[in-house]
Write a protein that holds these residues in place. Structure first.
Motif, mmCIF file in Angstrom:
data_model
loop_
_atom_site.group_PDB
_atom_site.id
_atom_site.type_symbol
_atom_site.label_atom_id
_atom_site.label_comp_id
_atom_site.label_asym_id
_atom_site.label_seq_id
_atom_site.Cartn_x
_atom_site.Cartn_y
_atom_site.Cartn_z
ATOM 1 N N GLN A 1 7.068 17.705 -9.103
ATOM 2 C CA GLN A 1 6.516 16.407 -8.678
ATOM 3 C C GLN A 1 6.691 15.375 -7.708
ATOM 4 O O GLN A 1 8.024 15.316 -7.843
ATOM 5 C CB GLN A 1 6.574 15.696 -9.446
ATOM 6 N N VAL A 2 6.369 15.172 -6.905
ATOM 7 C CA VAL A 2 6.761 13.769 -6.070
ATOM 8 C C VAL A 2 6.472 12.919 -6.480
ATOM 9 O O VAL A 2 4.904 12.895 -5.809
ATOM 10 C CB VAL A 2 6.817 14.362 -3.795
ATOM 11 N N GLN A 3 6.705 11.663 -6.096
ATOM 12 C CA GLN A 3 5.629 10.411 -6.060
ATOM 13 C C GLN A 3 6.281 9.623 -4.645
ATOM 14 O O GLN A 3 7.220 9.584 -4.356
ATOM 15 C CB GLN A 3 6.394 9.473 -7.365
ATOM 16 N N MET A 34 6.088 16.357 5.593
ATOM 17 C CA MET A 34 5.920 15.044 5.280
ATOM 18 C C MET A 34 4.948 14.397 6.259
ATOM 19 O O MET A 34 5.254 15.393 7.266
ATOM 20 C CB MET A 34 6.825 13.838 5.155
ATOM 21 N N GLY A 35 3.826 14.097 6.482
ATOM 22 C CA GLY A 35 3.517 13.971 7.361
ATOM 23 C C GLY A 35 2.834 11.778 6.960
ATOM 24 O O GLY A 35 2.589 11.418 6.043
ATOM 25 N N TRP A 36 2.305 11.896 7.690
ATOM 26 C CA TRP A 36 0.999 10.493 7.834
ATOM 27 C C TRP A 36 0.434 10.752 7.941
ATOM 28 O O TRP A 36 -0.260 11.918 8.995
ATOM 29 C CB TRP A 36 1.941 9.674 8.950
ATOM 30 N N PHE A 37 -0.832 10.258 7.082
ATOM 31 C CA PHE A 37 -2.768 9.534 7.874
ATOM 32 C C PHE A 37 -3.108 8.600 7.991
ATOM 33 O O PHE A 37 -2.443 7.666 7.181
ATOM 34 C CB PHE A 37 -3.220 10.704 7.009
ATOM 35 N N TYR A 95 -1.210 6.546 5.236
ATOM 36 C CA TYR A 95 -0.947 7.343 3.774
ATOM 37 C C TYR A 95 0.887 8.149 4.431
ATOM 38 O O TYR A 95 0.213 9.003 5.334
ATOM 39 C CB TYR A 95 -2.228 7.881 3.168
ATOM 40 N N CYS A 96 1.091 8.222 3.766
ATOM 41 C CA CYS A 96 2.336 9.669 3.544
ATOM 42 C C CYS A 96 2.147 10.636 2.716
ATOM 43 O O CYS A 96 1.111 10.096 1.129
ATOM 44 C CB CYS A 96 3.370 8.661 3.931
ATOM 45 N N ALA A 97 2.165 11.251 3.085
ATOM 46 C CA ALA A 97 1.745 12.676 2.571
ATOM 47 C C ALA A 97 3.261 13.440 2.086
ATOM 48 O O ALA A 97 3.863 13.922 3.321
ATOM 49 C CB ALA A 97 0.741 13.252 2.916
ATOM 50 N N ALA A 98 3.215 14.531 1.394
ATOM 51 C CA ALA A 98 4.249 15.608 0.933
ATOM 52 C C ALA A 98 4.062 16.806 0.738
ATOM 53 O O ALA A 98 2.824 17.347 -0.340
ATOM 54 C CB ALA A 98 4.996 15.245 -0.149
ATOM 55 N N GLY A 99 4.529 17.812 1.251
ATOM 56 C CA GLY A 99 3.466 19.567 1.028
ATOM 57 C C GLY A 99 4.732 20.180 1.531
ATOM 58 O O GLY A 99 5.645 20.363 2.615
ATOM 59 N N PRO A 100 4.593 22.092 0.371
ATOM 60 C CA PRO A 100 5.716 22.499 0.967
ATOM 61 C C PRO A 100 5.169 23.788 1.735
ATOM 62 O O PRO A 100 5.995 24.575 2.164
ATOM 63 C CB PRO A 100 5.686 23.179 -0.773
ATOM 64 N N TYR A 107 -1.186 19.334 2.097
ATOM 65 C CA TYR A 107 -0.513 18.520 1.336
ATOM 66 C C TYR A 107 -1.190 18.205 -0.030
ATOM 67 O O TYR A 107 -2.273 18.206 -0.075
ATOM 68 C CB TYR A 107 -0.601 17.046 1.806
ATOM 69 N N ASP A 108 0.071 17.985 -0.708
ATOM 70 C CA ASP A 108 -0.144 17.814 -2.375
ATOM 71 C C ASP A 108 0.250 16.805 -2.909
ATOM 72 O O ASP A 108 -0.545 16.270 -4.021
ATOM 73 C CB ASP A 108 0.430 18.236 -3.628
#
Length: 120
Positions: A1-3, A34-37, A95-100, A107-108
């Motif tokens: 889990q990532v916040q 990591m991404g920015w949207f 928004y930032c986002a994280a994904g494996p 992104y999850d």
């Protein structure tokens, strides 16, 4: 889990700069791309930039290439978006986002967003 918690948004005049930050919780931050949207009023969310887990690979939307820079500091569990030469059309919630699964693999986890407003 990532916040994820974004910060750094605000009101800026066209041609100005802002730096967004996204602080992540969790011990596995360094293993995530990591991404920015962003999402402007009345429009769909769109990709802005992404960075691999190591920071060695970066990707940008054509609309921001040459003006925005994505970077990350794994020691601080933080990803940044440096935005220069801002235009009114950059106005959106970011928004930032994280994904494996890599920078372009989906992104999850998502932050709550930070408003960027660029005045003409």
């Amino acid at each position: 889990q990532v916040q994820l918690v974004e910060s750094g948004g605000g009101l800026v005049q066209a041609g100005g700069s802002l730096r967004l930050s996204c602080a992540a919780s969790g011990r596995t931050f360094s293993s995530y791309a990591m991404g920015w949207f962003r999402q402007a009023p009345g429009k769909e969310r769109e990709f802005v930039a992404a960075i691999s887990w190591s920071g060695g690979s970066t990707y940008y939307a054509d609309s921001v290439k040459g003006r925005f820079t994505i970077s990350r500091d794994n020691a601080k569990n933080t990803v940044y978006l440096q935005m220069n030469s801002l235009k009114p059309e950059d106005t959106a919630v970011y928004y930032c986002a994280a994904g494996p699964r890599g920078p372009l693999g989906g992104y999850d986890y998502w932050g709550q967003g930070t408003q960027v407003t660029v005045s003409s």
